[in-house]
Enzyme design. Structure first.
Site, PDB file in Angstrom:
ATOM      1  N   GLN A 127       0.913  -1.296   0.152  1.00 55.59           N
ATOM      2  CA  GLN A 127       0.002   0.015   0.040  1.00 55.59           C
ATOM      3  C   GLN A 127       0.968   1.522  -0.112  1.00 55.59           C
ATOM      4  O   GLN A 127       1.391   1.523   0.778  1.00 55.59           O
ATOM      5  CB  GLN A 127      -1.016  -0.037   1.179  1.00 55.59           C
ATOM      6  CG  GLN A 127      -1.958   1.057   1.172  1.00 55.59           C
ATOM      7  CD  GLN A 127      -1.825   2.298   2.079  1.00 55.59           C
ATOM      8  OE1 GLN A 127      -1.575   1.933   3.206  1.00 55.59           O
ATOM      9  NE2 GLN A 127      -1.472   3.598   1.511  1.00 55.59           N
ATOM     10  N   ASP A 239      -1.513   9.932  -4.363  1.00 54.36           N
ATOM     11  CA  ASP A 239      -0.365  10.203  -3.294  1.00 54.36           C
ATOM     12  C   ASP A 239       0.722  10.906  -4.110  1.00 54.36           C
ATOM     13  O   ASP A 239       1.064  10.449  -5.224  1.00 54.36           O
ATOM     14  CB  ASP A 239       0.220   8.744  -3.001  1.00 54.36           C
ATOM     15  CG  ASP A 239       1.304   8.757  -1.972  1.00 54.36           C
ATOM     16  OD1 ASP A 239       1.781   9.980  -1.360  1.00 54.36           O
ATOM     17  OD2 ASP A 239       1.829   7.689  -1.603  1.00 54.36           O
ATOM     18  N   GLY A 265      -4.850   8.786  -0.768  1.00 51.85           N
ATOM     19  CA  GLY A 265      -3.519   9.383  -0.714  1.00 51.85           C
ATOM     20  C   GLY A 265      -2.501   8.521   0.041  1.00 51.85           C
ATOM     21  O   GLY A 265      -2.729   7.252  -0.358  1.00 51.85           O
ATOM     22  N   HIS A 266      -1.629   9.109   0.362  1.00 50.54           N
ATOM     23  CA  HIS A 266      -0.469   8.034   1.244  1.00 50.54           C
ATOM     24  C   HIS A 266      -0.994   7.203   2.169  1.00 50.54           C
ATOM     25  O   HIS A 266      -0.413   6.118   2.044  1.00 50.54           O
ATOM     26  CB  HIS A 266       0.693   9.302   1.543  1.00 50.54           C
ATOM     27  CG  HIS A 266       1.946   8.546   1.887  1.00 50.54           C
ATOM     28  ND1 HIS A 266       2.547   8.031   1.113  1.00 50.54           N
ATOM     29  CD2 HIS A 266       2.563   8.400   3.088  1.00 50.54           C
ATOM     30  CE1 HIS A 266       3.696   7.519   1.608  1.00 50.54           C
ATOM     31  NE2 HIS A 266       3.653   7.804   2.865  1.00 50.54           N
ATOM     32  N   PHE A 267      -1.779   7.431   3.099  1.00 52.48           N
ATOM     33  CA  PHE A 267      -2.099   6.744   3.994  1.00 52.48           C
ATOM     34  C   PHE A 267      -3.817   6.199   3.932  1.00 52.48           C
ATOM     35  O   PHE A 267      -4.794   6.473   4.533  1.00 52.48           O
ATOM     36  CB  PHE A 267      -2.424   7.430   5.445  1.00 52.48           C
ATOM     37  CG  PHE A 267      -0.833   7.565   6.005  1.00 52.48           C
ATOM     38  CD1 PHE A 267      -0.180   6.394   6.521  1.00 52.48           C
ATOM     39  CD2 PHE A 267      -0.157   8.835   6.195  1.00 52.48           C
ATOM     40  CE1 PHE A 267       1.316   6.706   7.011  1.00 52.48           C
ATOM     41  CE2 PHE A 267       1.209   8.960   6.392  1.00 52.48           C
ATOM     42  CZ  PHE A 267       1.707   7.954   7.100  1.00 52.48           C
TER      43      PHE A 267
END
Length: 289
Positions: A127, A239, A265-267
């Site tokens: 991920q 992201d 996004g990133h998380f």
């Protein structure tokens, strides 16, 4: 053990390592490896969502979360060193074979574990855990690599900026269509740990070591080709640290890779926990059967 999440510590190489654990120790193991600037806290909801079927272990890396934070003089703070501690924890817990979920810094740690012993890895979930240069998004990485190539006060300043509350929050909400889905507890928690005296120097040291991860990419790609390890990419497509090109690139060396780009996004776990959990349970249910 059930689905209850236990919060434990173990001593590895003289260091206290914190980890979260749930599920039957006799069940297939799934190891969750977190990224910067967070900790196993990022998996607090995913762990119980998998623990009915799997033995789930999520450590905090040294210098992060609730694990020990020795000084630069007492610990080298390289990705090799973080991997050594992770391997030591798994040995301590008697975990010989495992699937792994890697995100951000967790990816280069996971790749090193695989390169040490490819037979131990049963499956990979990535991920926004990068393994290809196509994943690096400008301008974020321009600043990182400028610093790694020539550390000085001018190149260090942007890196110190990455340790501020504004950027910590940005990592969580950037690219998320509905930021109200993301709890502010995340960046408040992470920032409190980043703000501990001396942690800034630890993070700067790891930034400087990051090129060693890129240097490993050819070996990682060969590992993918040789092992044909089952791989699921569930990737936040928006992201601006590790872009979607990093997800689709896995298909080059693993033609059977299952790649899902998620509007996050990133998380991505924070906004799409249920979507990601469904993908993981379906994937592991097939490849570990």
């Amino acid at each position: 053990m059930g689905s209850e999440v236990h919060h434990r510590t173990a001593t590895v190489n003289g260091l206290e390592v914190f980890y979260r654990e749930a599920g039957d120790p006799q069940a297939p193991a799934v190891v969750l490896l977190h990224g910067f600037p967070t900790s196993s806290h990022m998996f607090r909801h995913l762990i119980p969502a998998l623990a009915d079927r799997y033995h789930v272990i999520a450590p905090d890396h040294i210098g992060f979360g609730q694990s020990a934070m020795p000084t630069l003089q007492d610990f080298p703070y390289t990705f090799d060193a973080l991997t050594e501690v992770t391997a030591g924890l798994l040995q301590h817990l008697g975990v010989d074979r495992f699937a792994m979920y890697v995100q951000d810094y967790g990816a280069p740690i996971g790749w090193r574990l695989a390169l040490q012993d490819s037979d131990r890895i049963t499956a990979i979930i990535t991920q926004n855990g990068n393994a290809y240069e196509e994943g690096f998004v400008k301008p974020f990485w321009d600043g990182v690599f400028a610093y790694t190539q020539n550390p000085n006060p001018d190149t260090e300043a942007p890196m110190r900026g990455a340790l501020t509350p504004e950027i910590t929050r940005w990592q969580y909400v950037n690219g998320v269509a509905d930021p109200s889905l993301v709890s502010p507890d995340n960046w408040v928690h992470d920032q409190a740990l980043l703000d501990r005296p001396g942690n800034d120097e630890i993070q700067l040291k790891l930034f400087r070591d990051y090129p060693t991860n890129v240097d490993l990419y050819p070996q990682v790609h060969q590992y993918f080709r040789d092992s044909r390890v089952p791989l699921l990419a569930v990737w936040g497509a928006n992201d601006e640290i590790f872009g979607p090109g990093g997800a689709t690139a896995f298909g080059r060396d693993l033609p059977d890779a299952e790649i899902h780009l998620i509007e996050s996004g990133h998380f991505a776990l924070e906004s799409h926990l249920h979507t990601i959990t469904e993908h993981i349970r379906d994937f592991l249910g097939r490849v570990l059967a």
